[in-house]
Scaffold this motif. Structure first.
Motif, short mmCIF file in Angstrom:
data_model
loop_
_atom_site.label_atom_id
_atom_site.label_comp_id
_atom_site.label_asym_id
_atom_site.label_seq_id
_atom_site.Cartn_x
_atom_site.Cartn_y
_atom_site.Cartn_z
N VAL A 1 0.83 -1.21 0.00
CA VAL A 1 0.00 0.00 0.00
C VAL A 1 0.87 1.26 0.00
CG1 VAL A 1 -1.78 1.28 1.24
CG2 VAL A 1 -1.89 -1.21 1.13
N PHE A 2 1.83 1.33 0.91
CA PHE A 2 2.70 2.51 0.92
C PHE A 2 3.54 2.58 -0.35
CE2 PHE A 2 1.99 2.27 5.57
CZ PHE A 2 1.61 3.59 5.79
N GLY A 3 3.90 1.42 -0.88
CA GLY A 3 4.66 1.42 -2.12
C GLY A 3 3.89 1.95 -3.31
N ALA A 4 2.55 1.94 -3.20
CA ALA A 4 1.71 2.44 -4.30
C ALA A 4 1.45 3.94 -4.20
CB ALA A 4 0.37 1.69 -4.29
N ILE B 1 -1.71 7.43 4.68
CA ILE B 1 -1.36 8.12 3.44
C ILE B 1 -2.23 9.35 3.25
CG2 ILE B 1 -1.31 7.94 0.92
CD1 ILE B 1 -0.66 4.95 1.29
N ARG B 2 -3.52 9.20 3.52
CA ARG B 2 -4.44 10.32 3.39
C ARG B 2 -4.07 11.44 4.36
NH1 ARG B 2 -8.37 7.54 3.33
NH2 ARG B 2 -8.93 7.62 1.13
N SER B 3 -3.69 11.09 5.58
CA SER B 3 -3.29 12.10 6.56
C SER B 3 -1.99 12.78 6.17
CB SER B 3 -3.13 11.45 7.94
OG SER B 3 -4.34 10.89 8.39
N ASP B 4 -1.07 12.02 5.56
CA ASP B 4 0.24 12.57 5.18
C ASP B 4 0.17 13.40 3.91
OD1 ASP B 4 1.38 11.29 7.34
OD2 ASP B 4 2.34 9.70 6.16
N HIS B 5 -0.62 12.94 2.92
CA HIS B 5 -0.53 13.52 1.58
C HIS B 5 -1.87 13.87 0.93
CE1 HIS B 5 3.78 12.75 1.44
NE2 HIS B 5 3.53 11.52 1.89
N GLY B 6 -2.98 13.66 1.64
CA GLY B 6 -4.26 14.05 1.11
C GLY B 6 -5.01 12.92 0.43
N SER B 7 -6.28 13.20 0.12
CA SER B 7 -7.18 12.18 -0.42
C SER B 7 -6.80 11.73 -1.82
CB SER B 7 -8.61 12.71 -0.44
OG SER B 7 -9.06 12.96 0.87
N ALA B 8 -6.32 12.65 -2.64
CA ALA B 8 -6.01 12.28 -4.03
C ALA B 8 -4.93 11.21 -4.09
CB ALA B 8 -5.60 13.52 -4.82
N VAL B 9 -3.88 11.37 -3.29
CA VAL B 9 -2.79 10.40 -3.27
C VAL B 9 -3.28 9.07 -2.71
CG1 VAL B 9 -0.54 9.84 -2.28
CG2 VAL B 9 -0.99 12.14 -3.14
N ALA B 10 -4.06 9.12 -1.62
CA ALA B 10 -4.58 7.89 -1.02
C ALA B 10 -5.51 7.16 -1.97
CB ALA B 10 -5.29 8.21 0.29
N ASN B 11 -6.36 7.91 -2.66
CA ASN B 11 -7.29 7.29 -3.60
C ASN B 11 -6.54 6.64 -4.77
OD1 ASN B 11 -9.33 8.22 -1.99
ND2 ASN B 11 -9.96 9.87 -3.36
N GLN B 12 -5.48 7.29 -5.20
CA GLN B 12 -4.68 6.73 -6.29
C GLN B 12 -4.02 5.42 -5.84
OE1 GLN B 12 -1.18 8.98 -7.27
NE2 GLN B 12 -1.09 8.19 -9.36
N ALA B 13 -3.50 5.39 -4.61
CA ALA B 13 -2.89 4.17 -4.09
C ALA B 13 -3.93 3.06 -3.97
CB ALA B 13 -2.23 4.45 -2.73
N ARG C 1 -6.67 2.76 -5.70
CA ARG C 1 -7.04 2.33 -7.05
C ARG C 1 -6.02 1.35 -7.60
NH1 ARG C 1 -6.84 6.99 -9.35
NH2 ARG C 1 -8.84 7.62 -8.46
N TYR C 2 -4.74 1.63 -7.37
CA TYR C 2 -3.70 0.72 -7.85
C TYR C 2 -3.80 -0.64 -7.17
CZ TYR C 2 0.85 -1.21 -9.03
OH TYR C 2 1.84 -2.02 -9.49
N VAL D 1 -6.48 -1.90 -6.01
CA VAL D 1 -7.82 -2.43 -6.28
C VAL D 1 -8.54 -2.73 -4.96
CG1 VAL D 1 -9.14 -3.92 -7.81
CG2 VAL D 1 -6.74 -3.54 -8.28
N VAL D 2 -8.57 -1.72 -4.09
CA VAL D 2 -9.27 -1.84 -2.82
C VAL D 2 -10.13 -0.60 -2.62
CG1 VAL D 2 -7.50 -3.28 -1.74
CG2 VAL D 2 -7.35 -0.78 -1.55
N PRO D 3 -11.14 -0.66 -1.75
CA PRO D 3 -11.96 0.53 -1.50
C PRO D 3 -11.09 1.66 -0.96
CG PRO D 3 -13.00 -1.42 -0.57
CD PRO D 3 -11.62 -1.83 -1.01
N PRO D 4 -11.26 2.89 -1.45
CA PRO D 4 -10.40 3.99 -1.03
C PRO D 4 -10.64 4.45 0.40
CG PRO D 4 -12.12 4.79 -2.48
CD PRO D 4 -12.21 3.30 -2.50
N TRP D 5 -11.81 4.10 0.96
CA TRP D 5 -12.09 4.63 2.29
C TRP D 5 -13.07 3.74 3.04
CZ3 TRP D 5 -10.58 8.18 5.75
CH2 TRP D 5 -11.45 8.51 6.78
N ARG D 6 -12.65 3.26 4.20
CA ARG D 6 -13.56 2.70 5.19
C ARG D 6 -13.20 3.38 6.50
NH1 ARG D 6 -14.05 -3.62 5.64
NH2 ARG D 6 -11.78 -3.50 5.87
#
Length: 317
Positions: free
Chosen positions: A23-26, A172-184, A186-187, A189-194
């Protein structure tokens, strides 16, 4: 880059161990990775996993001294899991962690953090199936086995297995925002937010064939967040009574419809703050939160910052 070091402890849970590097690698921005993820052991010996295989790691405990974040995945290690103590080799390894380092656990990795005293007086979670044992060993920890993860500032814990994915995406979302977390997400292939407060155990995540599902209504609601949406409206769209809709919604998501809707509106507001120059009042209206004051209140409750502070931190250049 921010260095993440994952501490593998025999017998390690392979699923948990592979979540952080994946996940962090993505996570990347402008084509550049944001995290340097390394896996280390307590010594030079191979790490044994729970399903009959072992691995020799490239890094030993010295890697912990260079970490900005340390993650302890699930493990069956005897001392913390059975007796509530740290054996000297593990205690020595953990002593290498620098003060101020963010520390995380996945699943039964929380037993290790608790044995080290890092969870005393704090709220934490672990896999629900091991909660009873955890309470006996660590009565000074405020354990909540009904949530996916707990963010207690510099110490974060998650429930078992896939809840580790949710925790890593939250970081990731806390460190870099939603766009970066959502991209990770998506890569991977998991839900972006629970949400961390979501229940670990959902009684009926999928409806039986003869039952209706709220999935179509949830998808519709995401396209109409800026409109007035209440429980009656959602139930009417699903062609169910309010009582039936509420019951099935919670069975499928682990949340009430109102809680889920508020979470989705806050997420959409964060996305708009990051990716547009819309005034805060417009962001509030388009996300269905009403006024700028309401948006400020919801965002503060969710992540502890104001809309303008969030935009300054995470807005795309």
């Amino acid at each position: 880059m921010h260095r993440v070091v994952v501490l593998a402890l025999s017998e390690a849970i392979g699923y948990d161990l592979n979540i952080p590097p994946q996940v962090f690698g993505a996570a990347s921005k402008d084509g550049h990775g944001l995290y340097d993820v390394r896996i280390c052991g307590m010594d030079d010996e191979p790490v044994h996993f729970t399903y009959g295989y072992s691995a020799r790691l490239e890094h030993g405990p010295e890697a912990l001294a260079e970490a900005d974040t340390v993650i302890v995945p699930g493990t069956r290690i005897e001392g913390p899991r059975k007796r509530g103590v740290l054996e000297p080799p593990l205690a020595d390894a953990l002593a290498r962690i620098r003060p101020g380092t963010r520390v995380m656990s996945i699943c039964t990795g929380a037993f290790v953090l608790a044995a080290a005293g890092l969870l005393d007086g704090r709220r934490a979670t672990t896999h629900w199936a091991h909660a009873a044992d955890f309470r006996v060993l660590y009565p000074n920890v405020d354990l909540d086995e009904n949530v996916l993860f707990v963010d207690d500032g510099d110490v974060l814990t998650s429930a078992g297995l896939s809840a580790g994915v949710d925790l890593c995406l939250h970081v990731i979302r806390s460190d870099h925002g939603s766009a970066v977390a959502n991209q990770a997400a998506r890569y991977c292939v998991v839900p972006p937010w629970r949400d961390g407060g979501q229940s670990q155990y959902i009684d009926r995540p999928l409806p039986s064939p003869e039952d209706g599902s709220t999935a179509a209504t949830r998808a519709w609601a995401l396209e109409h967040l800026g409109e007035p949406l209440d429980l009656d409206t959602l139930a009417q769209h699903a062609r169910m009574s309010v009582r039936t809709f509420s019951r099935r919604f919670r069975a499928e998501t682990g949340l009430s419809a109102r809680t889920w809707l508020n979470q989705q509106r806050v997420l959409h507001a964060r996305h708009l703050l990051e990716t547009t120059n819309l005034p805060v009042e417009r962001v509030a209206a388009d996300s269905g939160l009403g006024s700028a004051a309401s948006l400020r209140q919801h965002l503060n409750a969710a992540i502890g910052v104001s809309p303008l502070a969030y935009r300054r931190t995470f807005a795309r250049s």
